[in-house]
Every structure is written in structure tokens, then in C-alpha cells.
Design a protein around this motif. Structure first.
Motif, PDB file in Angstrom:
ATOM      1  N   LEU A  35       3.700 -12.250 -10.267  1.00  0.00           N
ATOM      2  CA  LEU A  35       3.244 -11.192  -9.381  1.00  0.00           C
ATOM      3  C   LEU A  35       4.132  -9.967  -9.592  1.00  0.00           C
ATOM      4  CD1 LEU A  35       1.149 -10.710  -7.120  1.00  0.00           C
ATOM      5  CD2 LEU A  35       2.863 -11.513  -5.483  1.00  0.00           C
ATOM      6  N   PRO A  36       3.967  -9.310 -10.753  1.00  0.00           N
ATOM      7  CA  PRO A  36       4.692  -8.061 -10.952  1.00  0.00           C
ATOM      8  C   PRO A  36       4.045  -6.962 -10.118  1.00  0.00           C
ATOM      9  CG  PRO A  36       3.203  -8.414 -12.770  1.00  0.00           C
ATOM     10  CD  PRO A  36       3.086  -9.623 -11.881  1.00  0.00           C
ATOM     11  N   TYR A  37       4.773  -5.889  -9.932  1.00  0.00           N
ATOM     12  CA  TYR A  37       4.234  -4.772  -9.156  1.00  0.00           C
ATOM     13  C   TYR A  37       4.043  -3.574 -10.057  1.00  0.00           C
ATOM     14  CZ  TYR A  37       4.054  -7.045  -4.706  1.00  0.00           C
ATOM     15  OH  TYR A  37       3.662  -7.880  -3.683  1.00  0.00           O
ATOM     16  N   SER A  38       2.884  -2.912  -9.870  1.00  0.00           N
ATOM     17  CA  SER A  38       2.583  -1.730 -10.671  1.00  0.00           C
ATOM     18  C   SER A  38       3.653  -0.679 -10.410  1.00  0.00           C
ATOM     19  CB  SER A  38       1.195  -1.193 -10.335  1.00  0.00           C
ATOM     20  OG  SER A  38       1.123  -0.797  -8.987  1.00  0.00           O
ATOM     21  N   SER A  39       3.821   0.236 -11.358  1.00  0.00           N
ATOM     22  CA  SER A  39       4.960   1.150 -11.330  1.00  0.00           C
ATOM     23  C   SER A  39       4.950   2.105 -10.159  1.00  0.00           C
ATOM     24  CB  SER A  39       5.000   1.957 -12.625  1.00  0.00           C
ATOM     25  OG  SER A  39       3.841   2.764 -12.726  1.00  0.00           O
ATOM     26  N   GLY A  40       3.784   2.350  -9.578  1.00  0.00           N
ATOM     27  CA  GLY A  40       3.729   3.263  -8.452  1.00  0.00           C
ATOM     28  C   GLY A  40       3.844   4.723  -8.840  1.00  0.00           C
ATOM     29  N   THR A  41       3.585   5.057 -10.109  1.00  0.00           N
ATOM     30  CA  THR A  41       3.696   6.452 -10.540  1.00  0.00           C
ATOM     31  C   THR A  41       2.589   7.310  -9.951  1.00  0.00           C
ATOM     32  OG1 THR A  41       2.459   5.909 -12.544  1.00  0.00           O
ATOM     33  CG2 THR A  41       4.861   5.917 -12.704  1.00  0.00           C
ATOM     34  N   THR A  42       1.497   6.695  -9.554  1.00  0.00           N
ATOM     35  CA  THR A  42       0.396   7.469  -8.969  1.00  0.00           C
ATOM     36  C   THR A  42       0.009   6.951  -7.585  1.00  0.00           C
ATOM     37  OG1 THR A  42      -1.199   6.049 -10.124  1.00  0.00           O
ATOM     38  CG2 THR A  42      -0.569   8.097 -11.205  1.00  0.00           C
ATOM     39  N   GLY A  43       0.880   6.172  -6.953  1.00  0.00           N
ATOM     40  CA  GLY A  43       0.573   5.654  -5.632  1.00  0.00           C
ATOM     41  C   GLY A  43       1.527   4.544  -5.267  1.00  0.00           C
ATOM     42  N   ASN A  44       1.279   3.881  -4.140  1.00  0.00           N
ATOM     43  CA  ASN A  44       2.139   2.792  -3.698  1.00  0.00           C
ATOM     44  C   ASN A  44       2.041   1.612  -4.658  1.00  0.00           C
ATOM     45  OD1 ASN A  44       3.206   3.968  -1.347  1.00  0.00           O
ATOM     46  ND2 ASN A  44       1.316   3.521  -0.217  1.00  0.00           N
ATOM     47  N   PRO A  45       3.177   0.975  -4.959  1.00  0.00           N
ATOM     48  CA  PRO A  45       3.137  -0.200  -5.843  1.00  0.00           C
ATOM     49  C   PRO A  45       2.245  -1.286  -5.262  1.00  0.00           C
ATOM     50  CG  PRO A  45       5.395   0.591  -5.582  1.00  0.00           C
ATOM     51  CD  PRO A  45       4.553   1.355  -4.596  1.00  0.00           C
TER      52      PRO A  45
END
Length: 536
Positions: A182-192
Motif C-alpha cells: 500500500l504505497p502512497y501516491s506522491s501527492g504532487t497534484t493533490g492529497n496522497p
């Protein structure tokens, strides 16, 4: 719609552990799997498998199993590799946490992932303790692998964990649906967001890239990209181990140590992100090292400029490749084969592309304005559009976020990447820019990546990032953040003029700010959100 030109591969219905370790040749058991550059410890495949099983047994004895989530917060090391695969072997899911995170960020991820245990190392203990207290993880469930142990600190260490000698559990789950990581998206364009990747997702991606990467037990793979990020997790920690290669593990990137490691360990295969390519192309330290053992460098995590990649290839006399992917794709969806494509296609793919779709995948390029599919070209390049992809490596969804999942994956199973792309007549895909990062200047689309690639060709610029900002008239304009080469006195006007001479008028950089470092994620992506402020 166009499919991968590579033949489909078989994807066995097994767990990640079984795919990697169930059938290890006897000849490989005593081959070195991992070398820790911090301290020099070596771990053979036999030792790795034994420690993974022992860790799984220890976790099971503490009540961790199918349905549980365990947080893993640590830099690259053999301990990370053992613990990560021990979690999966126990039937639990691993949520890997960025080693640079603050206590607040760690707690946020642990809460969202519903983790009941956190495993870390001494160097990260202060923020891990604060996060654990915040989310209610008890001291005995905060494992400090290299710590002083439960008797001294209240936190078990690796020895405490393994002391009971519990056997690895018998676990039963469906690899197609059971959550592995369960990795988390980088959040560069929104909340991880938590990216739900099943055992099948990870096994599929390893199978998809296996023959294309062409790694073998003869290779020594430089493992400096973080294992907690999906790129390092799949391409290094998993795919390299599956090839029975030797991973030369660095806990963090430092250019001198990076070059020393290649020279000392005779590294043959390097996986990097574009910021490292900038150093390899331009830094004088490179000439002071013997890097002749390198045969391949593969860049991913962010677009690599073709001119920069060519400069690295020529300077080091290596094959430079590019790949594309994202956490939601486990992560690799497009890649250049290890020979650049010569064997399959009779020519090497241009470095401006990210190669071809991996086996078992189909693609579409869709005009974001009309929703219509862009025609596949008979020659040259197609029109631009958003890249949509479909295959067995596509995530099962975002954790607890049905809206984001249905926005990203349509009813036909295509994942909408958010990246603008083109395809050429040979099926090679070219990533143009992020759809949400395009700058709209007086109605014209200005791709930041194009300007960044151009700026990096300036001899006085070592790094750069371009974003859209609002001018006094309310118009969005391109602004460049520039890191000057030490000892130079480059001015903003010179930067603006340099770009203006080489681009269409609407693409000109109209503001420049000099800064010491471009903010980037651990995987090398520019954190444009960190460059934005109300007065930027």
C-alpha cells in the motif's frame, strides 16, 4: 487502441514470496543477494530466504497476518528487504513510508492505511515514536530493527522479534485480490492516496519486465533508489532478486559515495532518476572515477530529456534507457529493452521516448478536450492526448476512495494516467507532459518539461523547474526556478533571453527565480506544489 508489440507473458497465480523464492536453484542459494555499503555486510540468497521466513514467523506470533497492515519506515538496507518480504510472507500488507516524512506525515499514512504495527530504525525513531503515539500504536508494536531492544527501550528490535524462532505461517489467500503493498501516491497534484496493489499486480509487473530488463546473476545492481517507493520496490528489490542478481544497497544518494560504489563493487546496471543523470552528465567528479563496469543505466520516475540522456551515454560509454510508470501501475507500463530495441525492432528507440508498452498491456491516447481516441499514425507521430493504459499491473484502486478510483480507472479497465503522450508509427510512446501541469498562456499550451529540458542545456544551470504563475494582469505565465552552477553569475535576463532564442514566443520564460535546490520527491519527481505560493 494499440497493444504491446512484445508477446504476452504468463503470469502465475502465486504470491510474491512464491514467485521470488519458492523455486531457487541450489546453485543460487549461496550467491550474494545483498551487499550493504554501510558496513559491508553481505547476505546470500539462502540467508535472505531464511530471514524472511523467520520474520514472517515472528510477525505471525505477534498476531500479524492476513488482513493486517504493517508500516515500514526505513532507508535502503538488507534489513528493509528482509522485513518487507517477511510482512508479505506473513500474509499482511506493507505500507512503505517515505524515510523523509515528518511525524505528522507518518501518522497521516498510518491512520489512512489502518496500520497496527510500525517497523523502523534508530535514525528515524523520534518521528516514528511521535507518529505511533498519535495513532495509538503501542511501544511493543513499534519495532526498531537496529535498536537496543525491548528490555532497554520498550521497543523490540530484530533480535527480540526473531528470538522465539517461530516458523513461517501457513497462509491462504487469493493473489489476484489480496493486498500486498500500500504505497502512497506522491501527492504532487493533490492529497496522497493509498494505492492498493495486489500480489498479482506485483507478480505481473515482474513477469512483464523480466526479459526486457535482461538482468542476470552476473549483474551487480546499484540500489540507491528508495525501496519504499514503488520504482525501487519493484524494479530493484523484487525484479533484481528474481533475476538472482546482486544488489549493492546504498541507504541514500550522495554523488561521491554513488561513484565510489560503482567503482569499488564493479556495478554493471544502474537505475536512476533524472536528477542523477544531470550529475552524471555535468559533474567533474565523474571523471575521477572508473565507471567502466557499467553497461546499462535506466532512468525512470520522471521524464529524461533526450539530450541529457545522450550526454550521459557518451560520457560513460553505456547504454542509457528510459522507462515510464506510476505507482498505480506497479509501476512499469513502458520501457526500452536492455539493448534499446535493436533485437526486436532492428533499431534503437530514441531517448526522447519511453519505449514500448510492456507485455500484456494495451494503450489508448485520448484527446482530453473531446474524449475521442487519437488516431494511430502510419508514419511520424500521432497527435497529443492523455495516455490510457490497461493490463494486469493496474492497481485494484485507491484505498477508501471510490470517487478517485472511478475517476482514474474507467468502466473498461483503462487507467487514465494524467500524462500527455504521443505514439509513433513503431509503437513507441513519448511522454509530453503532465496534463494538470500544462501552463496555459493566452490559450496556448506550454509544457514545463520542454522548457526544463532546454534550460538544462545551459552550461551555467545545474537544475531547474518551471511552473505556471499569475502575472499582474491575471494571465498565467511560465516561471523558471533555476539553480546556478557554483562560480557563475547568470542573471534572470540571460535566462529569459536564452530560452526566447529557441522557442516559440508563447513558450518564453517570463519570470526567473534563483534558488539553492529544486524540491523533489525521493523518486526524483519535481514537487511543483512546493514551488507555488501566493506571491510566487
Amino acid at each position: 487502441m494499440f497493444a504491446s508489440p512484445f508477446p504476452d507473458v504468463e503470469i502465475p497465480e502465486v504470491s510474491v514470496y512464491d514467485f521470488l523464492f519458492a523455486e531457487v536453484d541450489q546453485a543460487d542459494l549461496d550467491h550474494v543477494a545483498l551487499i550493504d555499503t554501510s558496513g559491508g555486510a553481505q547476505t546470500t540468497y539462502r540467508e535472505l530466504i531464511e530471514r524472511v521466513n523467520a520474520t514472517a514467523g515472528a510477525l505471525a506470533a505477534r498476531g500479524i497476518g492476513v488482513g493486517d497492515v504493517v508500516g515500514l519506515l526505513a532507508p535502503n538496507s538488507s534489513l528493509f528487504a528482509v522485513t518487507f518480504h517477511g510482512i508479505l510472507r506473513a500474509g499482511a500488507a506493507a505500507t512503505t513510508i517515505n524515510a523523509l516524512f515528518t511525524a505528522h506525515d507518518i501518522a497521516k499514512q498510518l491512520t489512512d492505511a489502518k496500520a497496527t504495527m510500525l517497523i523502523t530504525v534508530s535514525a528515524l525513531l523520534p518521528q516514528a515514536q511521535e507518529a505511533a503515539r498519535t495513532v495509538g500504536i503501542t511501544p511493543e508494536n513499534l519495532i526498531v530493527l537496529d535498536g537496543d531492544g525491548a528490555a532497554a527501550t520498550g521497543h523490540p528490535n530484530a533480535d527480540d522479534l526473531l528470538a522465539p524462532g517461530a516458523p513461517a505461517p501457513q497462509v491462504d489467500f487469493d493473489p489476484a485480490t489480496h493486498l500486498a503493498v500500500l504505497p502512497y501516491s506522491s501527492g504532487t497534484t493533490g492529497n496522497p492516496k493509498g494505492v492498493m496493489l495486489t500480489h498479482r499486480n506485483l507478480v505481473a509487473n515482474m513477469a512483464q519486465i523480466r526479459s526486457l530488463l535482461a538482468m542476470s546473476s552476473d549483474d551487480r545492481i546499484l540500489a540507491v533508489l528508495p525501496f519504499f517507493h514503488i520504482y525501487g520496490m519493484t524494479v530493484l528489490l523484487n525484479a533484481a532478486l528474481q533475476a538472482r542478481a546482486t544488489l549493492v544497497v546504498m541507504p541514500r544518494f550522495d554523488l561521491t559515495a554513488f561513484l565510489d560504489t560503482i567503482q569499488e563493487h564493479r556495478v554493471t546496471y544502474g537505475f536512476i532518476a533524472p536528477p542523477v543523470a544531470v550529475a552524471l552528465a555535468k559533474h567533474p567528479l565523474v571523471d575521477q572515477h572508473d565507471l567502466s563496469s557499467l553497461r546499462v543505466i535506466l532512468s525512470g520516475a520522471a521524464p529524461l530529456d533526450a539530450e541529457l540522456g545522450t550526454a550521459v551515454a557518451e560520457r560513460l560509454a553505456v547504454r542509457v534507457l528510459q522507462a515510464f510508470g506510476m505507482s498505480e501501475l506497479s509501476p512499469v507500463s513502458h520501457i526500452m529493452p536492455a539493448d534499446g530495441g535493436q533485437e526486436h525492432f532492428g533499431e534503437v528507440a530514441p531517448l526522447s521516448s519511453c519505449g514500448w508498452p510492456v507485455p500484456n498491456m494495451v494503450n489508448k491516447i485520448v484527446d482530453p478536450a473531446t474524449g475521442k481516441e487519437v488516431a494511430y499514425p502510419t508514419e511520424g507521430l500521432s497527435e497529443r492526448g492523455e495516455l490510457w493504459v490497461k493490463g494486469p499491473n493496474v492497481m485494484s484502486g485507491y484505498l477508501g476512495n471510490t470517487e478517485a478510483t472511478t475517476t482514474t480507472i474507467d468502466s473498461d479497465g483503462f487507467l487514465h494516467t494524467g500524462d500527455l503522450a504521443q505514439v509513433d508509427h513503431a509503437g513507441r510512446v513519448f511522454i509530453v507532459d503532465r496534463l494538470k501541469e500544462l501552463i496555459k498562456y493566452r490559450g496556448y499550451q506550454v509544457p514545463p518539461a520542454e522548457l526544463e529540458a532546454l534550460l538544462l542545456t545551459h552550461p551555467a544551470i545545474t537544475d531547474t523547474a518551471v511552473i505556471g504563475v499569475t502575472d499582474d494582469d491575471g494571465e498565467e505565465i511560465p516561471k523558471a526556478f533555476v539553480v546556478r552552477r557554483p562560480g557563475t553569475d547568470l542573471t534572470a535576463d540571460e535566462v529569459i533571453e536564452f530560452v526566447a532564442r529557441q522557442v516559440s514566443p508563447y513558450k518564453k520564460v517570463r519570470r526567473v527565480e534563483f534558488i539553492d535546490v529544486i524540491p523533489k520527491s525521493a523518486s526524483g519527481k519535481i514537487l511543483r506544489k512546493d514551488l507555488r505560493s501566493p506571491t510566487a
